[in-house]
Design a protein around this motif. Structure first.
Motif, PDB file in Angstrom:
ATOM      1  N   UNK A 193       0.845  -1.193   0.000  1.00 37.45           N
ATOM      2  CA  UNK A 193       0.000   0.000   0.000  1.00 37.45           C
ATOM      3  C   UNK A 193       0.880   1.241   0.000  1.00 37.45           C
ATOM      4  N   UNK A 194       0.587   2.135  -0.950  1.00 37.16           N
ATOM      5  CA  UNK A 194       1.367   3.370  -1.123  1.00 37.16           C
ATOM      6  C   UNK A 194       0.389   4.545  -1.012  1.00 37.16           C
ATOM      7  N   UNK A 195       0.170   5.100   0.180  1.00 35.40           N
ATOM      8  CA  UNK A 195      -0.836   6.155   0.344  1.00 35.40           C
ATOM      9  C   UNK A 195      -0.514   7.390  -0.488  1.00 35.40           C
ATOM     10  N   UNK A 199       5.280   6.392  -0.613  1.00 36.51           N
ATOM     11  CA  UNK A 199       4.153   7.314  -0.716  1.00 36.51           C
ATOM     12  C   UNK A 199       3.939   7.728  -2.169  1.00 36.51           C
ATOM     13  N   UNK A 200       2.768   8.254  -2.431  1.00 42.67           N
ATOM     14  CA  UNK A 200       2.423   8.851  -3.714  1.00 42.67           C
ATOM     15  C   UNK A 200       2.263  10.351  -3.471  1.00 42.67           C
ATOM     16  N   UNK A 201       2.761  11.169  -4.405  1.00 43.60           N
ATOM     17  CA  UNK A 201       2.601  12.624  -4.279  1.00 43.60           C
ATOM     18  C   UNK A 201       2.007  13.190  -5.561  1.00 43.60           C
ATOM     19  N   UNK A 244      -5.465   2.129  -8.056  1.00 45.25           N
ATOM     20  CA  UNK A 244      -6.144   2.603  -6.866  1.00 45.25           C
ATOM     21  C   UNK A 244      -6.827   3.932  -6.917  1.00 45.25           C
ATOM     22  N   UNK A 245      -7.861   3.977  -6.099  1.00 47.19           N
ATOM     23  CA  UNK A 245      -8.601   5.160  -5.685  1.00 47.19           C
ATOM     24  C   UNK A 245      -9.217   4.677  -4.377  1.00 47.19           C
ATOM     25  N   UNK A 268      -4.165   5.101  -2.492  1.00 44.63           N
ATOM     26  CA  UNK A 268      -5.415   5.788  -2.142  1.00 44.63           C
ATOM     27  C   UNK A 268      -5.040   6.943  -1.228  1.00 44.63           C
ATOM     28  N   UNK A 269      -5.870   7.983  -1.237  1.00 52.34           N
ATOM     29  CA  UNK A 269      -5.549   9.170  -0.455  1.00 52.34           C
ATOM     30  C   UNK A 269      -6.583   9.549   0.578  1.00 52.34           C
TER      31      UNK A 269
END
Lengths: 378, 378
Positions: free
Chosen positions: B36-38, B60-62, B213-214, B232-233
């Motif tokens: 999982x990469x928020x 993480x995702x940016x 993802x979403x 997902x954020x």
């Protein structure tokens, strides 16, 4: 820095347009014989405010205590905090006044008036309050003929608070779009606020200031008999909502968002921009007006309008540029708007779009730019 | 600091709810057997990100290079910048990689791929790119069966750029509201992205990561065969839009805006709040959904929902609280919501509302709070 070197997305202010907007408003106020107190919530930038004061503005209007603190720290002393005060905010207001800030507070109800008086008494501070008048039913304030007006006036006056004036904001002007309707609302705003002042004065309360304004009514008013000052904010930059209201042209709009084309969906006729709603804001104020500009009006880097195109959609950091609904399908979208191309987007609402950025890039006539910091928060 | 002492408006995070949301998502990912990469665009706060990483997130995702720079400075090294790269942004990306950041870039077109390869060659840097896949037609990306996918893969692979993976975001999930429809879209998202990876691998390009993802699809997916990680954020805070999509309940929403009642218009049944659109954001995401929450759902200070009321309107620093349209007229509005009363407003969209604040106040179970700074800009 040149425009081409600025990282995108970025908020640009066209200095020449801004100065023209400032001069136009100040000239109108001079002609009408009233002082002008700009609402600095639009830009929250001392560089812009200095230009407004240099042109003749007297004092400023703020929407938050943070604005009052920031602009007082920058040397502005005559400040009207134009949102109804509540007891929990009085310590910060007191601190400003103790430092020498001529801060005026706003009240529109007996509870807040009594709390202000008690707090002032407790701390040995003579506060100045202006009473908010409701002249168009759109938000806060006391109607000019209500008994509450005199009740509030007396609570303040008899308990050590100076009644500095009355103030009103005919915000429903944003819903109009003809000169006659705007002039009629400006007269309603003027007459209601003057009437409230007269009632207070008849009750023995001095009420020296009579303060009215919104950008549309300020520019549409034909006579301001009895008014002492006008407030307006968005006029300094203008935006697409104001264009639809009819008080500016597209080429008066001084704020734009610089963006880069980052992709395409050719079968849909889309160019993908790196300005999404985080940069353009979620404000869709033109959606209810005569011309819906989507999330903004695209222009070339040099400011030339691209009237056949619109920012039709926005995610957080992605905007979708497409041909307008009734335009021809943009079959050449990737050729017309290649990857890396820079564009400028005129915003729906300058106050909302500016708020998304830590700084403006103020662009001079030669294309060079300077950073003008702005702040946010409360 | 206690809730009562916080200046309003303010953004509150309920820590217990946030931790529950983090644990729920991480548990699902563990069950599905994927990393999982928020997406940290939601909060832009290192305090939140540390909680996500502590729970098991990997990288993480940016959405901006500023996020990449800020979180790398705070010690996070595995970062996916999930917006298509353009040449003008490559110097900042290079600077991050040279400092040791394992930054992954995203491309979805041959022009950007070729520019990335040329820039890497020029600067002696082996970049890593992930190819964006379009699995639901809502925004960017290459469709899994398009020839462009292999063209882009080859441009990267043959010119010194590591093809680290494929990634997709089924953002159209926000428009759905049943478990079956969400599960079907999650499967479409999975299948499309896995198919793209298989085509690249068949062409001799390794493509180790398959990232989807979403928030709605992540929570609805029943099987993620072939997927290596999910992004997902908004799940970390949730909001009213997600409640309408059906992936959280109102009492899962961890973000609220603390506000104070500053006035009334009793004849209209209005209480005026000091949270306008500057605090709540202009996001009206629920206006197109099954339940329109206006500018937000009011709650008491202790979090108790006030289901008969809504924030029905908003100016910059004024919100209007009123009874819901089909509710009874709030004749007792001033008694029910007296001047100075504090309320909490659940927001339509946590990403948009949080962005309006320089900090969150993170509230513990005992009502005490800590400031968690967040940043903005690009």
């Amino acid at each position: 820095m040149k425009l081409e070197q600025i990282d995108t997305p970025a908020a640009l202010i066209d200095i020449a347009r801004m100065q023209k907007n400032i001069a136009r408003m100040q000239a109108r106020m001079n002609t009408l014989g009233v002082a002008f107190r700009p609402h600095v919530k639009t830009t929250k930038s001392i560089d812009v405010v200095r230009a407004q004061l240099a042109a003749g503005a007297r004092g400023i209007t703020v929407s938050t205590l943070k604005e009052a603190e920031a602009f007082f720290a920058a040397g502005v002393t005559d400040i009207l905090y134009a949102v109804g005060i509540v007891p929990s905010k009085l310590p910060r207001a007191l601190a400003l006044r103790r430092q020498g800030c001529d801060l005026k507070l706003v009240v529109d109800n007996p509870t807040a008036a009594a709390a202000l008086a008690a707090f002032g008494d407790q701390h040995g501070e003579r506060f100045e309050a202006w009473i908010e008048i409701d002249t168009d039913g759109h938000r806060s304030g006391i109607q000019p003929e209500q008994q509450t007006l005199l009740d509030v006036g007396r609570i303040l006056h008899e308990n050590g608070v100076t009644v500095g004036g009355v103030m009103t904001h005919a915000g429903s002007s944003y819903e109009l779009n003809t000169p006659d309707a705007l002039a009629a609302l400006a007269e309603q705003e003027r007459a209601g606020c003057v009437r409230a002042a007269e009632r207070l004065r008849a009750a023995g309360i001095a009420c020296p200031a009579v303060s009215v304004g919104s950008t549309p009514t300020a520019l549409a008013a034909r006579d301001l008999q009895g008014v002492t000052e006008v407030r307006a904010g968005v006029y300094v930059l203008f935006d697409l909502v104001m264009r639809n209201v009819g008080v500016c042209a597209l080429d008066d709009i001084a704020l734009s968002v610089l963006t880069t084309v980052i992709g395409h969906q050719e079968d849909k006729g889309w160019a993908i921009l790196d300005a999404g709603w985080m940069a353009l804001s979620r404000d869709r104020g033109t959606s209810r007006q005569s011309h819906d500009f989507g999330y903004g009006q695209p222009c070339l880097l040099n400011g030339t309008l691209l009237p056949g195109y619109v920012v039709s959609g926005a995610n957080q950091e992605h905007g979708i540029l497409a041909a307008v609904a009734d335009g021809e399908p943009a079959g050449d979208i990737a050729q017309r708007f290649p990857i890396g191309m820079k564009l400028r987007i005129l915003p729906n609402h300058a106050c909302a779009t500016g708020a998304q950025f830590p700084e403006y890039h103020a662009v001079a006539a030669d294309g060079s730019s300077t950073e003008w910091p702005r702040f946010y928060g409360w």
